[in-house]
Design an enzyme around this catalytic site. Structure first.
Site, PDB file in Angstrom:
ATOM      1  N   ASP A  38       0.848  -1.186   0.000  1.00 15.07           N
ATOM      2  CA  ASP A  38       0.000   0.000   0.000  1.00 15.07           C
ATOM      3  C   ASP A  38       0.887   1.241   0.000  1.00 15.07           C
ATOM      4  O   ASP A  38       2.104   1.155   0.215  1.00 15.07           O
ATOM      5  CB  ASP A  38      -0.923   0.021   1.227  1.00 15.07           C
ATOM      6  CG  ASP A  38      -2.254   0.710   0.939  1.00 15.07           C
ATOM      7  OD1 ASP A  38      -2.246   1.754   0.251  1.00 15.07           O
ATOM      8  OD2 ASP A  38      -3.300   0.222   1.400  1.00 15.07           O
ATOM      9  N   GLY A  76      -6.012  -2.836  -4.319  1.00 14.91           N
ATOM     10  CA  GLY A  76      -5.515  -1.471  -4.363  1.00 14.91           C
ATOM     11  C   GLY A  76      -6.154  -0.651  -5.468  1.00 14.91           C
ATOM     12  O   GLY A  76      -6.468  -1.168  -6.541  1.00 14.91           O
ATOM     13  N   GLY A  77      -6.336   0.634  -5.197  1.00 15.86           N
ATOM     14  CA  GLY A  77      -6.886   1.537  -6.199  1.00 15.86           C
ATOM     15  C   GLY A  77      -7.793   2.572  -5.573  1.00 15.86           C
ATOM     16  O   GLY A  77      -8.018   2.598  -4.361  1.00 15.86           O
ATOM     17  N   SER A 115     -16.375  -4.474  -9.311  1.00 15.33           N
ATOM     18  CA  SER A 115     -17.416  -3.763  -8.571  1.00 15.33           C
ATOM     19  C   SER A 115     -18.767  -3.905  -9.263  1.00 15.33           C
ATOM     20  O   SER A 115     -18.840  -4.113 -10.485  1.00 15.33           O
ATOM     21  CB  SER A 115     -17.047  -2.280  -8.474  1.00 15.33           C
ATOM     22  OG  SER A 115     -18.103  -1.512  -7.947  1.00 15.33           O
ATOM     23  N   HIS A 117     -20.382  -1.446  -9.862  1.00 12.01           N
ATOM     24  CA  HIS A 117     -20.431  -0.262 -10.710  1.00 12.01           C
ATOM     25  C   HIS A 117     -19.926  -0.539 -12.124  1.00 12.01           C
ATOM     26  O   HIS A 117     -20.118   0.291 -13.017  1.00 12.01           O
ATOM     27  CB  HIS A 117     -19.673   0.881 -10.049  1.00 12.01           C
ATOM     28  CG  HIS A 117     -20.296   1.290  -8.748  1.00 12.01           C
ATOM     29  ND1 HIS A 117     -21.547   1.851  -8.673  1.00 12.01           N
ATOM     30  CD2 HIS A 117     -19.860   1.165  -7.466  1.00 12.01           C
ATOM     31  CE1 HIS A 117     -21.856   2.076  -7.403  1.00 12.01           C
ATOM     32  NE2 HIS A 117     -20.848   1.668  -6.651  1.00 12.01           N
ATOM     33  N   TYR A 141     -15.308   5.422 -12.592  1.00  9.79           N
ATOM     34  CA  TYR A 141     -14.879   4.345 -11.700  1.00  9.79           C
ATOM     35  C   TYR A 141     -15.363   2.997 -12.226  1.00  9.79           C
ATOM     36  O   TYR A 141     -14.607   2.018 -12.282  1.00  9.79           O
ATOM     37  CB  TYR A 141     -15.423   4.589 -10.290  1.00  9.79           C
ATOM     38  CG  TYR A 141     -15.213   3.441  -9.331  1.00  9.79           C
ATOM     39  CD1 TYR A 141     -13.987   3.245  -8.711  1.00  9.79           C
ATOM     40  CD2 TYR A 141     -16.258   2.551  -9.047  1.00  9.79           C
ATOM     41  CE1 TYR A 141     -13.794   2.181  -7.835  1.00  9.79           C
ATOM     42  CE2 TYR A 141     -16.075   1.498  -8.172  1.00  9.79           C
ATOM     43  CZ  TYR A 141     -14.849   1.317  -7.563  1.00  9.79           C
ATOM     44  OH  TYR A 141     -14.666   0.269  -6.713  1.00  9.79           O
ATOM     45  N   LYS A 145     -13.314  -0.522 -13.702  1.00 12.74           N
ATOM     46  CA  LYS A 145     -13.501  -1.912 -13.299  1.00 12.74           C
ATOM     47  C   LYS A 145     -13.785  -2.804 -14.502  1.00 12.74           C
ATOM     48  O   LYS A 145     -13.380  -3.969 -14.537  1.00 12.74           O
ATOM     49  CB  LYS A 145     -14.614  -2.006 -12.257  1.00 12.74           C
ATOM     50  CG  LYS A 145     -14.266  -1.315 -10.941  1.00 12.74           C
ATOM     51  CD  LYS A 145     -12.961  -1.836 -10.357  1.00 12.74           C
ATOM     52  CE  LYS A 145     -12.601  -1.206  -9.042  1.00 12.74           C
ATOM     53  NZ  LYS A 145     -11.331  -1.734  -8.482  1.00 12.74           N
ATOM     54  N   ARG A 179     -30.224  -0.890   1.510  1.00  8.18           N
ATOM     55  CA  ARG A 179     -29.703  -1.424   0.254  1.00  8.18           C
ATOM     56  C   ARG A 179     -28.641  -2.494   0.496  1.00  8.18           C
ATOM     57  O   ARG A 179     -28.592  -3.512  -0.205  1.00  8.18           O
ATOM     58  CB  ARG A 179     -29.131  -0.296  -0.598  1.00  8.18           C
ATOM     59  CG  ARG A 179     -28.715  -0.753  -1.998  1.00  8.18           C
ATOM     60  CD  ARG A 179     -28.213   0.408  -2.843  1.00  8.18           C
ATOM     61  NE  ARG A 179     -27.899  -0.036  -4.182  1.00  8.18           N
ATOM     62  CZ  ARG A 179     -28.770  -0.160  -5.171  1.00  8.18           C
ATOM     63  NH1 ARG A 179     -30.041   0.132  -4.960  1.00  8.18           N
ATOM     64  NH2 ARG A 179     -28.402  -0.583  -6.366  1.00  8.18           N
TER      65      ARG A 179
END
Length: 277
Positions: A38, A76-77, A115, A117, A141, A145, A179
């Protein structure tokens, strides 16, 4: 089910972050030696852990960090919407650098944190009907992914690696709103997912799976995960009576939730206080 291959050492990017911190005790108890990578040093190290400080975008750092490892857990990200330049540099380039370092070091098992997303503009009902939804990102974002999944597919097909792209619902110690009673991924189930990525089932190849627990209110088709040995055991319903649903949780009927709504805009428009810096 065959026991997961215990790696002599595995590397975990984002090793000082929330998901890694919740995952670490399970890895320690299972006997893994873990390198925590990290930008900041991970705290409270256990005897079988070592903290390495550097960036996933730095090929030299990643090549050195992945030497003599058998698996990589790439957490990571950036974990929210940012500018296009930041998203590309960290999430897309960082994933490519991580996969290339794995390839160079002969690492054959990689878990990539994707994700919901990446498929945020799909209806919730689509996730129940289809084990692996095609991409429909809701943000930059989300696009990053999708790109990470594509890179995982490339490295799996080109180099015979097993790459598992995990479309994470909502991580955390407990579900936090109405949710997340459907999207929660428990720390214990995140460990079960790592074990599935490191075992011999479904290897080699690229596998896109939902990273959610066995929630009573869950919307995810879990067949793709079960094919590689991911059998979630936890249920967010255990905490349903503790969840505060009065906080204005936006519900759009889409997997991306608020991120797929008109109120959440692409890029730094969502964070003007950061963009002004």
């Amino acid at each position: 089910m065959p026991a997961a291959q215990k790696a002599q050492a595995i590397a975990m990017t984002g090793g000082a972050g929330m998901m890694a911190t919740l995952l670490r005790p399970y890895l320690a108890d299972a006997g893994y030696e873990v390198r925590l990578l990290d930008l900041v040093e991970a705290r409270n190290l256990r005897p079988n852990e070592v903290a390495l400080v550097g960036s996933v975008t730095d090929p030299d750092f990643m090549n050195t960090s992945l030497r003599a490892t058998s698996g990589v857990v790439h957490l990571g990200g950036l974990h929210r919407e940012m500018t296009w330049q930041e998203i590309v540099a960290t999430n897309i380039t960082g994933t490519q650098v991580t996969l290339e370092a794995a390839r160079r070091n002969g690492v054959e098992r990689v878990l990539l944190a994707s994700s919901t997303h990446a498929v945020g503009f799909h209806d919730l009902a689509d996730a129940a009907a289809d084990a692996v939804l095609p991409p429909r990102p809701d943000t930059y974002y989300g696009v990053s992914k999708v790109a990470a999944e594509a890179l995982g597919s490339l490295y799996a097909d080109k180099y015979g690696m097993k790459v598992v792209s995990t479309r994470i619902g909502t991580g955390g110690q407990r579900p936090g709103n109405a949710r997340t009673l459907g999207s929660w991924l428990s720390p214990a189930d995140s460990f079960r997912l790592v074990e599935a990525a490191l075992n011999d089932l479904g290897a080699p190849g690229h596998h896109v799976v939902w990273a959610v627990s066995a929630n009573t209110r869950g919307w995810a088709n879990l067949q793709a995960g079960r094919r590689i040995g991911y059998d979630p055991q936890d249920d967010a319903e255990l905490y349903a009576n503790e969840v505060d649903t009065s906080g204005g949780n936006a519900e759009t009927g889409l997997l991306g939730g608020f991120w797929a709504s008109d109120g959440h805009r692409v890029g730094m428009d969502n964070y003007p206080h950061l963009a002004a810096k």
